[in-house]
Scaffold this active site. Structure first.
Site, PDB file in Angstrom:
ATOM      1  N   CYS A  65      -0.648  11.201  -7.060  1.00 20.54           N
ATOM      2  CA  CYS A  65      -0.972  11.513  -5.535  1.00 20.54           C
ATOM      3  C   CYS A  65      -0.843  13.079  -5.826  1.00 20.54           C
ATOM      4  O   CYS A  65      -0.131  13.622  -6.442  1.00 20.54           O
ATOM      5  CB  CYS A  65       0.095  11.250  -5.059  1.00 20.54           C
ATOM      6  N   LYS A  69       0.975  -0.970   0.204  1.00 16.88           N
ATOM      7  CA  LYS A  69      -0.046   0.005   0.124  1.00 16.88           C
ATOM      8  C   LYS A  69       0.685   1.437   0.044  1.00 16.88           C
ATOM      9  O   LYS A  69       1.887   1.377   0.525  1.00 16.88           O
ATOM     10  CB  LYS A  69      -1.004  -0.093   1.085  1.00 16.88           C
TER      11      LYS A  69
HETATM   12  C1  LIG Z   1      -9.331   0.488  -2.764  1.00 18.17           C
HETATM   13  C2  LIG Z   1      -8.145   0.761  -3.762  1.00 18.17           C
HETATM   14  C3  LIG Z   1      -6.873   1.298  -3.053  1.00 18.17           C
HETATM   15  C4  LIG Z   1      -6.058   1.596  -3.883  1.00 18.17           C
HETATM   16  N1  LIG Z   1      -4.669   2.540  -3.330  1.00 18.17           N
HETATM   17  C5  LIG Z   1      -3.691   2.382  -3.997  1.00 18.17           C
HETATM   18  C6  LIG Z   1      -2.512   2.891  -3.562  1.00 18.17           C
HETATM   19  O1  LIG Z   1      -2.441   3.196  -2.059  1.00 18.17           O
HETATM   20  N2  LIG Z   1      -1.406   3.205  -4.481  1.00 18.17           N
HETATM   21  C7  LIG Z   1      -1.417   3.235  -5.828  1.00 18.17           C
HETATM   22  O2  LIG Z   1      -0.681   3.359  -6.360  1.00 18.17           O
HETATM   23  N3  LIG Z   1      -2.477   2.721  -6.355  1.00 18.17           N
HETATM   24  C8  LIG Z   1      -3.696   2.276  -5.511  1.00 18.17           C
HETATM   25  N4  LIG Z   1      -4.890   1.830  -6.051  1.00 18.17           N
HETATM   26  C9  LIG Z   1      -4.842   1.447  -7.721  1.00 18.17           C
HETATM   27  C10 LIG Z   1      -4.432   0.181  -7.807  1.00 18.17           C
HETATM   28  O3  LIG Z   1      -3.302  -0.160  -7.444  1.00 18.17           O
HETATM   29  C11 LIG Z   1      -4.584  -0.124  -9.378  1.00 18.17           C
HETATM   30  O4  LIG Z   1      -3.720   0.696 -10.244  1.00 18.17           O
HETATM   31  C12 LIG Z   1      -6.076   0.368 -10.122  1.00 18.17           C
HETATM   32  O5  LIG Z   1      -6.811  -0.013  -8.931  1.00 18.17           O
HETATM   33  C13 LIG Z   1      -6.153  -0.579 -11.425  1.00 18.17           C
HETATM   34  O6  LIG Z   1      -6.114  -1.900 -11.438  1.00 18.17           O
HETATM   35  P1  LIG Z   1      -7.384  -3.040 -10.906  1.00 18.17           P
HETATM   36  O7  LIG Z   1      -8.508  -2.692 -11.945  1.00 18.17           O
HETATM   37  O8  LIG Z   1      -6.659  -4.154 -10.940  1.00 18.17           O
HETATM   38  O9  LIG Z   1      -7.927  -2.727  -9.342  1.00 18.17           O
HETATM   39  C14 LIG Z   1      -5.851   1.480  -5.395  1.00 18.17           C
HETATM   40  C15 LIG Z   1      -6.973   0.803  -5.983  1.00 18.17           C
HETATM   41  C16 LIG Z   1      -7.847   0.385  -4.982  1.00 18.17           C
HETATM   42  C17 LIG Z   1      -9.216  -0.201  -5.646  1.00 18.17           C
END
Ligand SMILES: Cc1cc2nc3c(=O)[nH]c(=O)nc-3n(C[C@H](O)[C@H](O)[C@H](O)COP(=O)(O)O)c2cc1C
Ligand code: FES
Lengths: 317, 291
Positions: A134, A46
């Site tokens: 960010c 995270k």
């Molecule tokens: C609940 C949640 C929390 C996330 N927190 C972060 C984070 O802290 N840092 C980050 O770089 N991406 C974060 N993401 C983005 C994911 O790492 C990823 O890039 C994005 O969700 C797309 O991939 P997915 O469709 O497989 O979820 C978060 C996504 C979700 C759903």
């Protein structure tokens, strides 16, 4: 014939190409109840910032068709507690850790990287993922990833703080006019790899109350709904690398991967590794399941080396 | 963290209506054996290609560790959205993926003590099982069930069997005392001398149980129902502000650190109209102000 699943993140070679996605897997012990996290190519933590953060108010989440909107607000323990607790625990679990970091200013990014380098458990770190999606305090909260100069500055400062052989991977946002130009400036500034994509900004209205569903109003859209956007981003940047418009560095694909088939799309578009995010909420074993399914698919197509599939679709247009 | 099982093809063996709710039974070996009252399961909805990715969390109504079919778990479902409607439409032999047991169970008193168990709507689902566990320890279990209207009460018949006493309230007076559980709770505390209250139901009710318990010198253990995306502690969507032993308030995950919390540790002042604002004194709230 045995399939060689190993893949390279530049200076570091991983035994296989599947990872968790930052913020979708916490920091290890929760998923360790479902599978051995050392089976993954890497475990992506995270995003951690300098100070402890409470995150935003709730609701933080709204389900959407084949996806979800989230606004967690980068809740986390801060880099000191992360290095004292989370990282050693991941090391004990045998994980290869890709540490996701962020800051509200470019110097905060650098401070977090410097602290990480000094951690006693730094030897389990296979790279640093720089979450430039960010908000930049100096730019009225616009995310760094929207602007090539801010992105480059962050990457350069983080690069300086880390040993030469530690991969520095910039994680890009799809919410930009030209993702290739952001990728170019990150690589020029010293990024040894790129992760694509972070979430897309969205809003959901609760039609019962006629208010925004999320406390923070806007949130990041993720899940299978965004997969074509992720495949497009990987495709465009990989194509630009092939054309020599930027140096070739490994791309980590992320966005909407739920199955091995989904992962293969990103790989064929140019991703040397794949992260599984939102699908983990649906199936806590999704990252290792995707790995098994991907391996079977690639082997089934007659390949003997995973790396031979990376970007293969560019030769078949 | 405690062991958890994932039953990929949990078979539904019974589904029946219970007033406004559905009461369903799944074969879920590995979950039934280790579950304790107050814990929950996270259920996938819509099948493997479902457009509804998020798991639905349900408090476990009861478990039968060694039934004819192997271990089974019973859940009480209010079909109010796409996922819960899909679940309540399942028929015998249909399957879905269930993960559990999850979360922290209701802590039981170390010594025999009179207890009040309060359920709002389907929130009463785990209380009968809890009452049995309390009675095994020599505790009295006095039940209070409240709901908006009679059809939204769950388990009044079970309550008469499980409880040392039973009170029922409905907002519209269609069953029991007219009003909320707060209308009868002070008298229940006075008559029973209860020193512990257990509650499960909507936030407003949990707050009121906490306040009435405190006024009667009792400790409230409340199971919260927060929106959860994963149920297993990895998404950080389910947080609520809770004050720890060190006096500091943190945004903690109700799926992992909860769902059962001491009522007097929850920062009720932060909740308003279905939203929760991070208290200004919470750990890490300061860092949110700059970015
Ligand atoms: C609940 C949640 C929390 C996330 N927190 C972060 C984070 O802290 N840092 C980050 O770089 N991406 C974060 N993401 C983005 C994911 O790492 C990823 O890039 C994005 O969700 C797309 O991939 P997915 O469709 O497989 O979820 C978060 C996504 C979700 C759903
Ligand atoms: S529901 Fe995901 S962390 Fe609690």
């Amino acid at each position: 014939m045995a399939l060689d699943l190993s893949t390279s993140l530049g200076p570091v070679t991983l035994p296989n190409p599947v990872m968790t996605a930052s913020g979708c897997a916490a920091n290890g012990k929760e998923l360790a109840r479902f599978f051995d996290v050392d089976r993954l190519g890497a475990f992506v933590t995270k995003t951690v910032m300098a100070q402890p953060r409470s995150g935003r108010g709730t609701p933080r989440m709204a389900e959407t068709p084949s996806g979800m909107l989230n606004s967690i607000g980068l809740q986390g323990p801060g880099i000191a507690a992360f290095c004292a607790g989370d990282l050693p625990m991941l090391k004990d679990l045998g994980a290869r850790v890709l540490v996701s970091i962020a800051g509200g200013t470019s110097t905060e990014f650098a401070d977090v990287a410097a602290h990480l380098r000094e951690s006693a458990a730094f030897d389990c770190v296979v790279g640093v993922e720089v979450n430039i999606s960010c908000p930049n305090v100096a730019n009225r909260g616009q995310v760094f990833a929207c602007d090539p100069l801010s992105s480059a500055k962050v990457v350069a400062l983080v690069r300086e703080q880390l040993p030469r052989d530690t991969p520095v991977i910039a994680k890009l946002s799809p919410d930009v006019t030209d993702i290739v130009s952001i990728a170019q400036s990150c690589v020029k500034a010293g990024a040894t790899g790129l992760t694509m994509i972070n979430t897309l900004l969205g809003v959901v209205i609760d039609t019962e109350t006629l208010r925004p569903a999320l406390y923070a109003v806007t949130g990041g859209l993720s899940g299978p709904a965004i997969r074509p956007v992720a495949v497009r981003a990987v495709w465009q940047v990989a194509a630009a690398m092939r054309e020599g418009r930027l140096p070739t560095v490994p791309i980590i694909g992320v966005g909407g991967v739920r199955t091995g088939r989904d992962a293969l799309e990103l790989v064929a578009a140019g991703a040397a590794a794949v992260q599984v995010g939102t699908a983990t909420f649906n199936d806590p074993t999704a990252p290792v399941r995707v790995l098994e399914e991907l391996a079977a698919l690639v082997a089934g197509k007659g390949f003997t080396r995973f790396t031979d599939v990376v970007g293969v679709a560019h030769d078949r247009t | 963290m405690s062991p958890v099982a994932q039953v990929r093809a949990a078979e539904l063996i019974a589904t029946r209506r219970a007033g406004a709710y559905h009461h369903v039974t799944f074969v879920a070996p590995g979950i039934a054996e280790s579950a304790r009252p107050g814990q929950f399961v996270a259920v996938a909805v819509g099948g493997p290609t479902s457009a509804n990715l998020l798991r639905r969390a349900f408090s476990i109504h009861k478990v039968t560790p060694s039934g004819t079919y192997g271990g089974t778990v019973d859940l009480v479902i209010s079909a109010k959205g796409a996922g819960t409607q899909w679940l309540t439409a399942l028929r015998a032999h249909d399957t879905t993926d269930i993960v559990g047991p999850l979360g922290r169970p209701f802590p039981l008193p170390a010594e025999a003590a009179p207890c009040v168990l309060v359920g709002g709507g389907y929130g009463s689902a785990p209380l009968f099982w809890l009452a049995a566990a309390l009675k095994e320890r020599g505790c009295q279990a006095h039940l209070v069930l409240g709901a908006a209207t009679e059809s939204r009460l769950f388990g009044v018949v079970d309550a008469r069997r499980a409880g040392d006493s039973v009170h029922v309230t409905t907002d519209d007076g269609t069953a029991g005392t007219k009003g909320t559980v707060a209308a009868v709770l002070p008298a229940v505390f006075r008559e029973t001398g209860a020193v512990v209250a257990y509650a499960c139901g909507p936030m407003g009710m949990l707050r009121s149980v906490t306040e009435i318990s405190a006024a009667h010198g009792a400790v409230a253990q409340v199971a919260v129902e927060e929106a959860m995306a994963c149920g297993v502690g990895v998404c950080m969507t389910c947080v609520i502000p809770v004050t720890g032993n060190d006096g500091l308030t943190r945004m903690v995950r109700s799926c992992a650190e909860g769902p059962v919390f001491r009522g007097d540790r929850i920062r009720w002042d932060a909740f308003d109209g279905g939203r929760c604002t991070v208290p200004e004194d919470a750990v890490g709230a300061q860092a949110m102000r700059s970015h």
